[in-house]
Design an enzyme around this catalytic site. Structure first.
Site, PDB file in Angstrom:
ATOM      1  N   TYR A 102       0.842  -1.190   0.000  1.00  0.00           N
ATOM      2  CA  TYR A 102       0.000   0.000   0.000  1.00  0.00           C
ATOM      3  C   TYR A 102       0.882   1.246   0.000  1.00  0.00           C
ATOM      4  CZ  TYR A 102      -3.669  -3.256   1.535  1.00  0.00           C
ATOM      5  OH  TYR A 102      -4.544  -4.309   1.627  1.00  0.00           O
TER       6      TYR A 102
ATOM      7  N   ARG B  28       1.840   4.848   0.685  1.00  0.00           N
ATOM      8  CA  ARG B  28       1.260   5.750   1.683  1.00  0.00           C
ATOM      9  C   ARG B  28       2.324   6.670   2.290  1.00  0.00           C
ATOM     10  NH1 ARG B  28      -2.951   2.811   5.596  1.00  0.00           N
ATOM     11  NH2 ARG B  28      -3.631   2.028   3.561  1.00  0.00           N
TER      12      ARG B  28
ATOM     13  N   LYS C 191      -0.896  -8.212  -2.736  1.00  0.00           N
ATOM     14  CA  LYS C 191      -2.285  -7.768  -2.549  1.00  0.00           C
ATOM     15  C   LYS C 191      -2.264  -6.264  -2.744  1.00  0.00           C
ATOM     16  CE  LYS C 191      -5.838  -8.003   1.129  1.00  0.00           C
ATOM     17  NZ  LYS C 191      -5.772  -6.786   1.968  1.00  0.00           N
TER      18      LYS C 191
ATOM     19  N   SER D  75      -7.020  -6.054  -3.586  1.00  0.00           N
ATOM     20  CA  SER D  75      -7.393  -5.710  -2.219  1.00  0.00           C
ATOM     21  C   SER D  75      -8.803  -5.135  -2.278  1.00  0.00           C
ATOM     22  CB  SER D  75      -6.408  -4.666  -1.691  1.00  0.00           C
ATOM     23  OG  SER D  75      -6.779  -4.260  -0.408  1.00  0.00           O
ATOM     24  N   GLY D  76      -9.718  -5.810  -1.621  1.00  0.00           N
ATOM     25  CA  GLY D  76     -11.138  -5.489  -1.781  1.00  0.00           C
ATOM     26  C   GLY D  76     -11.534  -4.074  -1.424  1.00  0.00           C
TER      27      GLY D  76
END
Lengths: 259, 259, 259, 259, 259
Positions: free
Chosen positions: A148, A150, A183, A208-209
């Protein structure tokens, strides 16, 4: 050799993720009250024949471990090794709270670790994930990277954490660091996601949902695009257990993922 | 005894470097699409008879490891032990993502480590590289130092990271820290590069290829100068796989390096 | 028992120090070109019958190790365990780049470590030197402390790093931390240096040679004063290999040190 | 298997906590002079048949250890593994002062560790508590998490450290990190505390007693609410040993907790 | 079991402390010249029948170790494990320079460690002292805590480092962390010191001698008060070796301590 088959079915994956209690707090369960109970989630995962359920070590030990042997054989456990709350607003870093060996003792078929790409603490996470990959591969189980982007530099340089080039960068880093599965978030369109998949090479990419979409079809369409772009599947949480009929959504997802 | 011969031919070296996906992101492959695929690069390295291919552990495990034994015997693997993205703009430091022992298990004939000379985190990298040299030499394989001056103090004190005295300083540090090979940038002229080579003493100096030059001849001239100055060869990446005919460039390079 | 005799002759010492390539860069060799070559320095050390030559692990492995057994038996090796460049202007700290065991494997008869007394990172260096002393004494070899007061607090509280009380403080710290030999700067006069020697007690004091003096006699006079003040000898570098006739200076020094 | 029964009675718990000397200083004993003496506290714990007494390792070794075997068998020891003073006002972090193995050697039936949820040092505490859980569970003893939200971000985002959602977040984190028991503050009302208990799932929740209430009935009412909300008991300190008749309060508490 | 008797006589203690060369520099010996020589101090300690002499590891190894076996048997050695200079004005922290095992190898009957209570680095010292206590108690020797409140927060919250409540806090922390003896400063009056002793419980309290008082009687009166308050003795340094007749002062002290 890393045994990736345990957490795949015909090379595809549908994981039920359930680490939101740690990452966002129980407020996340507010609009779907039963979901606060790990047993409820495990039942969805078992009944829905997920190719894996993602838990922190505490819930793994106190819920997954107490399932019958048959249920555990059918439902592979993926332990998330690091975690944090969303309370302090610092440059993101998620510390290890479970060792690879510990995860294996708890019955994990794979381990996961979150890398906040571009964070000022990136170097610590790279080092730790390096250790995770080594431990996992020594034991013959896959290492999954949650990648992710960030932090301050991501905001300044890319604006959005779903910028296609940035997401592709994350997928590539997962490959080069030795992850077996990455993911990652959706880039917004099929073409750019195909580039992400290409960048990941032999590292499989699962979606990733993310947050629950108002209209379930919206989410299903994203999954369709991900699969069409070469993705290996989806790690879903809120879009399932916040749904009116979690098993129905599960079936819809499986049709898309497994074809 | 350190076995330097495995990654040399007649005492000279031509390495194909491929860690750009981690260091710069897949954007680096944009103008040469096939190069995003590690298999494509490995084919160039094998067909071109490179004296080594430089990979991160992930690509080593998922691509190099799956080559046939013959191909692996012919093409030595050099694993880059540390890496980082270019997203956070901090005083540069590149964490270890692979241990020396792990690299050896993956089939590495040598290991590499980047030192950002002059960075405020120099002390951490010196300590880590000290460990790398010890581990590598215990196992009998060479340790290669990427020595790149960088950071606030380099800018303030030297202006340019190719300042001849600064590059010579880096080469000397590589020698004193125990590196067997130093990978460094060109200083701009043959005479000053000869001084760099002298400063490195019995530590061999290979040119860091750098960005693709518009005119291939420009790059070939630099390699000529490096060899004339006493350099041991070149670690090349973009100037090969971004070229129209990578094997043609390879042949040109080999003529210069091996004479 | 610590074997101090290997690096002493009649209780006195004359060491040839050669870590300047790391600490100051090859610019230090500019006005004495041959001195860039470690072989040249080792020849001076051997021909001059120095009681020890001080090298970093890289130069030890690639040059000292390749000497004949006889030469190595005659010329004891002292490995400097920590080092840094002079590029970043931070509160001084010099990280370990070689372990005590590694130094012993490379043939060291003693190990050295620099403590920047009064630096904001003093505590790290005290801890590390504590480990060095323990490792060295377990193996029966001496630990030498380079004690150089430096950093913001030294400037503010003492002004000069050769303030006699400050230098005496450093010598005393070396004793209390377990050093067998302290390498320190001259205080400017014989009387104050005698106080330094007294503060060091049973820890021997050797002069840190420092920059080349214009007139060699000036340096020789300092050595005379040091010996008269009870010093055990001198660790010399630039005043020898930058001299017109290094062996002549060596002989002059030996006359003073060994009488 | 973790043996939780040793520190429970019919699944319920009443612990006597006594780490205030470290956490707040002996000023805490000022209005109940005898309470400065650990022997006095141990007598209350033994006479009151507490299901556990909570001590730091020093008091455990010098007081609990010297009790007779019978007394020790009847009164389980819980060692608090980390501690700090209240002097420096920093982002809260409480370092480990006792290892799990050490606690077991001292006779501990369980170990406790304080997590300051939301502190800027949260990641260090998560990592350490991860280690604590692993060590404890390997040895078959429970790990108790003191979960206290605290620090700048808690103040900014929640205002109060007894905000119900925040306390529930803490309880959930305890579960997911592997705690067997979470010691937390009261949220102010029964309904919100029931939510906290639900969030903790199979991790038992005990009330953190807190400061002495002026009217003992006030505190007893809180305990009643906690038990009605599904709590497993209470860890009490000042409300017992600052009471006029500690054993009387103990009896009142036990009636509520054990019914 | 911890053998406290080796450093006590009839349950009382009189230690000769000699770490001032490290902590304050040799300037501390200026007005009593002979005291710069550790042999001189060891002679006072032996002749005065002290129940222990406190040294850093370096002076222990180079002086105490060279005493005859008889002398060493009569004069117990206490090694101070951590130390620092007074040059950098930082939040106080004193790093470990000697391991417990190392101290034992050097012949120590007990080990000491300084905790700067309230310092911003308190957590590091608590952790380290936790390790020290464990190591010492495993080996059966006592751990002595020097507890000195210091740093910004002490100044802001208490004003003086001899504030009675603060000193009592320190004594209590020593007990709870597992110290067998706490070395602390005088609070100014007998009554408040009795409270300190009470807070320390079964951890013995010895007075930290501090600076030389102009009139020896002043210091002796403090020791009288300390003993009357329940103290176990005194650790003295400058008030002995800066005295005109150190053995005379020693006799005076012993009369007070041993009665």
């Amino acid at each position: 050799m890393v045994d990736l088959d345990k957490i795949l079915q015909d090379g595809k994956a549908i994981y039920l993720a359930y680490d939101h209690g740690m990452e966002h707090g129980p407020v996340e369960f507010a609009d779907a009250e039963e979901s606060i109970d790990p047993s409820y989630i495990l039942k969805i995962a078992a009944d829905g024949n997920y190719t894996g359920v993602i838990l922190h070590k505490g819930t793994a030990e106190k819920y997954y471990q107490l399932l019958g042997a048959d249920e555990r054989n059918t439902l592979p456990l993926i332990i998330k090794l690091n975690g944090k709350t969303n309370i302090p607003d610092l440059e993101p870093y998620s510390p290890m709270v479970c060792a690879v060996e510990e995860a294996i003792e708890l019955g994990a078929s794979a381990v996961g670790y979150t890398i906040y790409l571009g964070s000022e603490k990136e170097s610590t996470m790279f080092w730790e994930f390096g250790q995770v990959v080594r431990g996992a591969h020594k034991a013959g189980i896959p290492a999954i990277a949650w990648v992710y982007p960030r932090g301050k530099w991501v905001r300044e340089k890319y604006g959005s954490d779903t910028d296609p080039e940035l997401v592709a960068y994350g997928a590539r880093v997962a490959l080069e660091l030795g992850a077996d599965v990455a993911k990652i978030k959706y880039t917004g369109d099929r073409k750019s996601f195909a580039h992400v998949v290409k960048a990941a090479g032999r590292c499989k990419v699962v979606l990733s949902g993310g947050e629950k979409t108002e209209d379930p079809k919206e989410f299903l369409q994203v999954v369709k695009d991900v699969m069409a772009a070469g993705g290996a599947g989806v790690a879903v949480g809120r879009n399932v257990w916040k749904a009116k009929d979690p098993l129905k959504v599960t079936e819809d997802l499986k049709k898309i993922v497994f074809g």
